[in-house]
Enzyme design. Structure first.
Site, short mmCIF file in Angstrom:
data_model
loop_
_atom_site.label_atom_id
_atom_site.label_comp_id
_atom_site.label_asym_id
_atom_site.label_seq_id
_atom_site.Cartn_x
_atom_site.Cartn_y
_atom_site.Cartn_z
N LYS A 36 0.79 -1.41 -0.01
CA LYS A 36 0.16 0.10 -0.14
C LYS A 36 0.83 1.24 -0.01
O LYS A 36 0.44 2.27 -0.40
CB LYS A 36 -1.05 -0.15 1.24
CG LYS A 36 -0.52 -0.03 2.52
CD LYS A 36 -1.26 -0.22 3.67
CE LYS A 36 -0.55 -0.02 5.08
NZ LYS A 36 -1.29 -0.62 6.01
N ARG A 131 -7.88 -0.94 16.54
CA ARG A 131 -8.45 -0.55 15.12
C ARG A 131 -9.32 -1.93 14.80
O ARG A 131 -10.29 -2.11 15.60
CB ARG A 131 -7.32 -0.45 14.25
CG ARG A 131 -7.68 0.52 13.11
CD ARG A 131 -6.53 0.81 11.93
NE ARG A 131 -6.05 -0.51 11.36
CZ ARG A 131 -4.92 -0.33 10.49
NH1 ARG A 131 -4.40 0.74 10.19
NH2 ARG A 131 -4.56 -1.33 9.92
C1 LIG Z 1 -0.57 -1.39 6.73
C2 LIG Z 1 -0.52 -2.43 7.61
C3 LIG Z 1 0.34 -3.38 7.63
C4 LIG Z 1 1.82 -3.30 7.30
O1 LIG Z 1 2.52 -2.33 8.30
P1 LIG Z 1 4.01 -1.83 8.25
O2 LIG Z 1 4.08 -1.17 9.61
O3 LIG Z 1 4.19 -0.90 7.07
O4 LIG Z 1 4.73 -3.22 8.04
C5 LIG Z 1 0.14 -4.85 8.13
N1 LIG Z 1 -1.16 -4.98 8.52
C6 LIG Z 1 -2.31 -4.41 8.23
C7 LIG Z 1 -3.68 -4.80 8.63
C8 LIG Z 1 -2.09 -2.98 7.63
O5 LIG Z 1 -3.10 -2.24 7.43
#
Ligand SMILES: *Cc1c(COP(=O)(O)O)cnc(C)c1O
Length: 361
Positions: A36, A131
């Site tokens: 993302k 969350r």
């Molecule tokens: C964005 C996201 C991640 C990745 O997080 P990082 O800190 O960039 O490794 C993992 N799990 C979920 C559910 C996310 O939204």
């Protein structure tokens, strides 16, 4: 190439992926590549897959469609728990989704079974970050229902910490997730293929734990692309932190007063600016602004200081660097700046070290 642009060192991305796979693989944890932050960029996704990533995860279906259209072969996971209105796209375009709502699971099931598709689901468990996630006390009831839903396969459980509430994925939280997995497996006589312990914030727990329990998956974005863990933002030894460089062009370089003059009202951001009078100074304007990047998240590599920004301009103190019209200024980016910039349509994305990289692979 056009400015502004981001130079992306693909060879360094390949290196970080290989190192992280080796590190986490040493205790049986597989990594999922989170795309993302790079907006589902297919060239970058291709590097991840060529270096052994089997599952690509993104929070946006449009990014997943982009990577699939580009022919990047992987299992695709939707990270953001699906909206009720999205379930058809989820089933059509992704293989796996993270879920926390029974009503959404029911609709996923209906649509998948009607189309003879088996969609894999990970049930997210709330462990305190507040969350997405199902409260642990409700897991049994939801698992029971999901196991009876046609068209769905319960692939596993997961949790996400350190995102909203800043809660550390420490030994207590990871032990709790492991125990929930074990309890569910015993109660329902099932095997959970995936117990996804978290994200780039799980590094500290991982390095300090001999036994990782049932945790066998992390979903990683920041560690791959910025070489950092996400709890204290320390560099992970052996990883590159300078994969991305933002370049912007000087469109004005002049000696001007250090303080705006005239009657002071609100500026473009709605603030009433204040500044010190330091007499005349060298100032420069760069052709990039808040529409393109998060200004507080970029750090100039040259010796200039950011004085302020509006939607399309950054004004810098040019006393020391003596930039000239047409020069380019280079910046490092943090996670939020990188995310905004790579998803901004007016910034060119420039892959470098592509051939060297391709020859390594
Ligand atoms: C964005 C996201 C991640 C990745 O997080 P990082 O800190 O960039 O490794 C993992 N799990 C979920 C559910 C996310 O939204």
């Amino acid at each position: 190439m056009n400015l502004p642009r981001i130079d992306i060192d693909l060879e360094k991305i390949a290196h970080n992926v290989q190192q992280l796979k080796k590190l986490y693989g040493s205790k049986g944890i597989d990594i999922i590549g989170v795309t993302k932050v790079v907006g589902g960029n297919p060239i970058i996704a291709d590097i991840l897959v060529k270096n052994g990533i089997e599952i690509l995860a993104d929070s946006r279906i449009s990014n997943i469609i982009k990577m699939r259209k580009a022919g990047i072969r992987a299992q695709y996971m939707l990270l953001r728990t699906p909206a009720l209105s999205q379930v058809q796209e989820v089933v059509i375009h992704t293989h796996i989704s993270l879920n926390s709502e029974l009503a959404v699971l029911k609709k996923l099931s209906e649509y998948a079974s009607r189309n003879h598709i088996i969609h894999k689901v990970i049930l997210m468990v709330e462990l305190g970050d507040l969350r997405e996630g199902i409260m642990p006390s409700e897991m049994n009831a939801i698992v029971k229902e999901v196991l009876n839903m046609e068209g769905l396969a319960l692939m596993g459980i997961g949790t996400n910490l350190a995102c909203f509430g800043g809660i550390s994925p420490d030994a207590d939280k990871m032990n709790e997730l492991s125990s929930i997995a074990i309890r569910l497996e015993e109660k329902f006589k099932i095997t959970l293929a995936m117990v996804s312990g978290g994200n780039s914030a799980n590094y500290n727990w991982f390095t300090s734990s001999k036994d990782v329990g049932r945790i066998n998956s992390f979903r990683l974005g920041e560690s791959i692309f910025l070489g950092k863990e996400a709890l204290c933002r320390k560099t992970i030894p052996g990883l590159f932190t300078d994969i991305f460089t933002l370049m912007a062009e000087v469109i004005e370089a002049k000696r001007k007063p250090s303080q705006p003059y005239g009657e002071v009202y609100q500026n473009a951001s709605g603030d009433i600016p204040s500044s010190k009078n330091k007499g005349l100074m060298d100032r420069a304007i760069l052709a990039i602004g808040t529409q393109d990047v998060v200004i507080s998240g970029i750090t100039p590599k040259q010796n200039v200081a950011i004085l302020g920004a509006s939607s399309d301009h950054i004004v810098v103190d040019n006393t020391k660097a003596k930039l000239k019209l047409g020069d380019a200024v280079a910046f490092n980016l943090n996670y939020s700046a990188l995310s905004r910039a790579l998803n901004a349509q007016h910034i060119s994305k420039n892959s470098i070290n592509f051939h060297e990289c391709a020859s390594i692979l």
